[in-house]
Design a protein around this motif. Sequence first.
Motif, PDB file in Angstrom:
ATOM      1  N   GLY A   1       0.896  -1.111   0.074  1.00 43.35           N
ATOM      2  CA  GLY A   1       0.052  -0.037   0.154  1.00 43.35           C
ATOM      3  C   GLY A   1       0.998   1.177  -0.139  1.00 43.35           C
ATOM      4  N   ASN A   2       0.402   2.122  -0.744  1.00 43.57           N
ATOM      5  CA  ASN A   2       1.071   3.224  -0.823  1.00 43.57           C
ATOM      6  C   ASN A   2       0.293   4.924  -0.462  1.00 43.57           C
ATOM      7  N   SER A   3       0.491   5.718   0.094  1.00 44.47           N
ATOM      8  CA  SER A   3       0.017   6.871   0.059  1.00 44.47           C
ATOM      9  C   SER A   3       0.927   7.961  -0.597  1.00 44.47           C
ATOM     10  N   LEU A   4       0.232   8.933  -1.258  1.00 45.65           N
ATOM     11  CA  LEU A   4       1.095  10.040  -1.733  1.00 45.65           C
ATOM     12  C   LEU A   4       0.314  11.375  -1.401  1.00 45.65           C
ATOM     13  N   GLU A   5       1.156  12.252  -1.098  1.00 45.15           N
ATOM     14  CA  GLU A   5       0.288  13.821  -1.129  1.00 45.15           C
ATOM     15  C   GLU A   5       0.845  14.488  -2.526  1.00 45.15           C
ATOM     16  N   VAL A   6      -0.067  14.930  -3.034  1.00 44.81           N
ATOM     17  CA  VAL A   6       0.604  15.821  -4.198  1.00 44.81           C
ATOM     18  C   VAL A   6      -0.158  17.130  -4.280  1.00 44.81           C
ATOM     19  N   THR A   7       0.506  18.186  -4.758  1.00 43.92           N
ATOM     20  CA  THR A   7      -0.105  19.367  -4.989  1.00 43.92           C
ATOM     21  C   THR A   7      -1.262  19.632  -5.981  1.00 43.92           C
ATOM     22  N   SER A   8      -1.765  20.708  -6.090  1.00 42.93           N
ATOM     23  CA  SER A   8      -2.836  20.821  -7.394  1.00 42.93           C
ATOM     24  C   SER A   8      -2.035  20.901  -8.543  1.00 42.93           C
ATOM     25  N   SER A   9      -0.599  21.125  -8.410  1.00 38.07           N
ATOM     26  CA  SER A   9       0.000  21.195  -9.978  1.00 38.07           C
ATOM     27  C   SER A   9       0.558  20.028 -10.038  1.00 38.07           C
ATOM     28  N   GLY A  10       0.579  18.986  -9.108  1.00 39.14           N
ATOM     29  CA  GLY A  10       1.072  17.597  -9.680  1.00 39.14           C
ATOM     30  C   GLY A  10       2.396  17.274  -8.742  1.00 39.14           C
ATOM     31  N   ASP A  11       2.866  18.329  -8.073  1.00 36.56           N
ATOM     32  CA  ASP A  11       4.014  17.876  -7.576  1.00 36.56           C
ATOM     33  C   ASP A  11       3.834  17.066  -6.265  1.00 36.56           C
ATOM     34  N   LEU A  12       5.090  15.985  -6.337  1.00 37.23           N
ATOM     35  CA  LEU A  12       4.880  15.019  -5.360  1.00 37.23           C
ATOM     36  C   LEU A  12       5.427  15.635  -3.912  1.00 37.23           C
ATOM     37  N   VAL A  13       4.597  15.525  -3.002  1.00 42.97           N
ATOM     38  CA  VAL A  13       5.103  16.176  -1.357  1.00 42.97           C
ATOM     39  C   VAL A  13       5.696  15.044  -0.632  1.00 42.97           C
ATOM     40  N   TRP A  14       5.094  13.893  -0.647  1.00 38.25           N
ATOM     41  CA  TRP A  14       5.819  12.809  -0.049  1.00 38.25           C
ATOM     42  C   TRP A  14       4.950  11.468  -0.361  1.00 38.25           C
ATOM     43  N   ASP A  15       5.781  10.507  -0.336  1.00 35.67           N
ATOM     44  CA  ASP A  15       5.021   9.007  -0.484  1.00 35.67           C
ATOM     45  C   ASP A  15       5.608   8.301   0.662  1.00 35.67           C
ATOM     46  N   ALA A  16       4.421   7.477   0.978  1.00 37.27           N
ATOM     47  CA  ALA A  16       4.773   6.448   2.160  1.00 37.27           C
ATOM     48  C   ALA A  16       4.386   4.993   1.691  1.00 37.27           C
ATOM     49  N   ASN A  17       5.204   4.384   2.084  1.00 39.74           N
ATOM     50  CA  ASN A  17       4.767   2.722   1.554  1.00 39.74           C
ATOM     51  C   ASN A  17       4.650   2.026   2.856  1.00 39.74           C
ATOM     52  N   TYR A  18       3.479   1.305   2.941  1.00 45.97           N
ATOM     53  CA  TYR A  18       3.112   0.525   4.169  1.00 45.97           C
ATOM     54  C   TYR A  18       3.565  -0.996   4.299  1.00 45.97           C
ATOM     55  N   ALA A  19       4.049  -1.478   3.167  1.00 41.52           N
ATOM     56  CA  ALA A  19       4.648  -2.748   3.241  1.00 41.52           C
ATOM     57  C   ALA A  19       3.168  -3.842   3.365  1.00 41.52           C
ATOM     58  N   THR A  20       2.219  -3.366   3.541  1.00 42.74           N
ATOM     59  CA  THR A  20       0.954  -4.440   3.213  1.00 42.74           C
ATOM     60  C   THR A  20      -0.053  -4.024   2.275  1.00 42.74           C
ATOM     61  N   THR A  21      -0.940  -5.021   1.896  1.00 43.22           N
ATOM     62  CA  THR A  21      -1.928  -4.378   1.028  1.00 43.22           C
ATOM     63  C   THR A  21      -3.167  -4.418   1.519  1.00 43.22           C
ATOM     64  N   LEU A  22      -3.173  -4.650   2.785  1.00 46.81           N
ATOM     65  CA  LEU A  22      -4.407  -4.474   3.703  1.00 46.81           C
ATOM     66  C   LEU A  22      -4.827  -3.117   3.935  1.00 46.81           C
ATOM     67  N   LEU A  23      -5.085  -2.433   3.182  1.00 45.71           N
ATOM     68  CA  LEU A  23      -5.448  -1.195   3.191  1.00 45.71           C
ATOM     69  C   LEU A  23      -6.276  -0.621   1.932  1.00 45.71           C
ATOM     70  N   TRP A  24      -7.111   0.272   2.053  1.00 45.07           N
ATOM     71  CA  TRP A  24      -7.835   0.697   0.941  1.00 45.07           C
ATOM     72  C   TRP A  24      -8.122   2.297   1.064  1.00 45.07           C
ATOM     73  N   ARG A  25      -7.553   2.868   2.072  1.00 47.87           N
ATOM     74  CA  ARG A  25      -7.984   4.494   2.235  1.00 47.87           C
ATOM     75  C   ARG A  25      -6.961   4.597   3.430  1.00 47.87           C
ATOM     76  N   ALA A  26      -6.634   5.999   3.212  1.00 50.36           N
ATOM     77  CA  ALA A  26      -5.711   6.579   4.495  1.00 50.36           C
ATOM     78  C   ALA A  26      -6.218   8.120   4.718  1.00 50.36           C
ATOM     79  N   SER A  27      -6.140   8.413   5.948  1.00 53.30           N
ATOM     80  CA  SER A  27      -6.277  10.115   6.234  1.00 53.30           C
ATOM     81  C   SER A  27      -5.274  10.468   6.812  1.00 53.30           C
ATOM     82  N   ARG A  28      -4.911  11.812   6.529  1.00 54.34           N
ATOM     83  CA  ARG A  28      -4.024  12.337   7.092  1.00 54.34           C
ATOM     84  C   ARG A  28      -4.260  12.980   8.292  1.00 54.34           C
ATOM     85  N   ILE A  29      -3.514  13.036   9.336  1.00 47.57           N
ATOM     86  CA  ILE A  29      -3.850  13.676  10.641  1.00 47.57           C
ATOM     87  C   ILE A  29      -2.843  14.545  11.131  1.00 47.57           C
TER      88      ILE A  29
END
Length: 167
Positions: free
Chosen positions: A139-167
Motif C-alpha cells: 500500500g502507498n499514500s502520496l500527497e501531491v499539490t494541485s499542480s501535480g508535485d509530489l510532496v511525500w510518498d509512504a509505503n506501508y508494506a502491506t496490501t491490507l488497506l484501501w484508504r488513508a487519512s492525514r492527521i
Amino acid sequence: YFDKRDNSIYISTRNLSRITKIQYPSGDIIWNMGRESTSGEVQFGHDLDFSYQHSISLTDEDNILIFDNGVYAPEYWGAGGQTSRALAIEVVGSDGNYSANLAFEYILPEHLFGLTAGNAQQLENGNYLITTMGDNSGGNSLEVTSSGDLVWDANYATTLLWRASRI
C-alpha cells in the motif's frame, strides 16, 4: 456522496465506468457521465476515460474527485498498461446541457496500479492524498499539490488497506 447544498446524491458505478447525479428525495436522475453506452443514458464525459472508478467526493472548487482504478486505461486513453490515477472533474452546464473537463489529474506509476481499491481526497491545504494498493509494492499514500508535485510518498508494506487519512 451526498451534497447537502443542492440535495443531490453522486453515485459512482464502477463496473459501468459511470457517475450519476440524482436529485434527492425525488430520485430523478439529473445526469449520467462517463463512457458512452449503447443504452444512450450517458449524456457527457465520454472522453474522460475513467474506468472502475470510486471514492467519490467534491473538492473545495465543487469539482468531482474520484480514484480512477484504470482497469481499461490502455484501451480507453492509451496508457502503457493498467494505470490508476486521481481525477478532479469540473462539470459545467445546466438543464440537460452538460459538459465535463479535467480540472486535476495525477497519474500514478504503473507499479502502483490498484485493481480494486484506492482513495483520493482533497486535504485542507488544497493538496490531494492518494492511496492505493499496488500489485507488488504494498500500500502507498502520496500527497501531491494541485499542480501535480509530489510532496511525500509512504509505503506501508502491506496490501491490507484501501484508504488513508492525514492527521
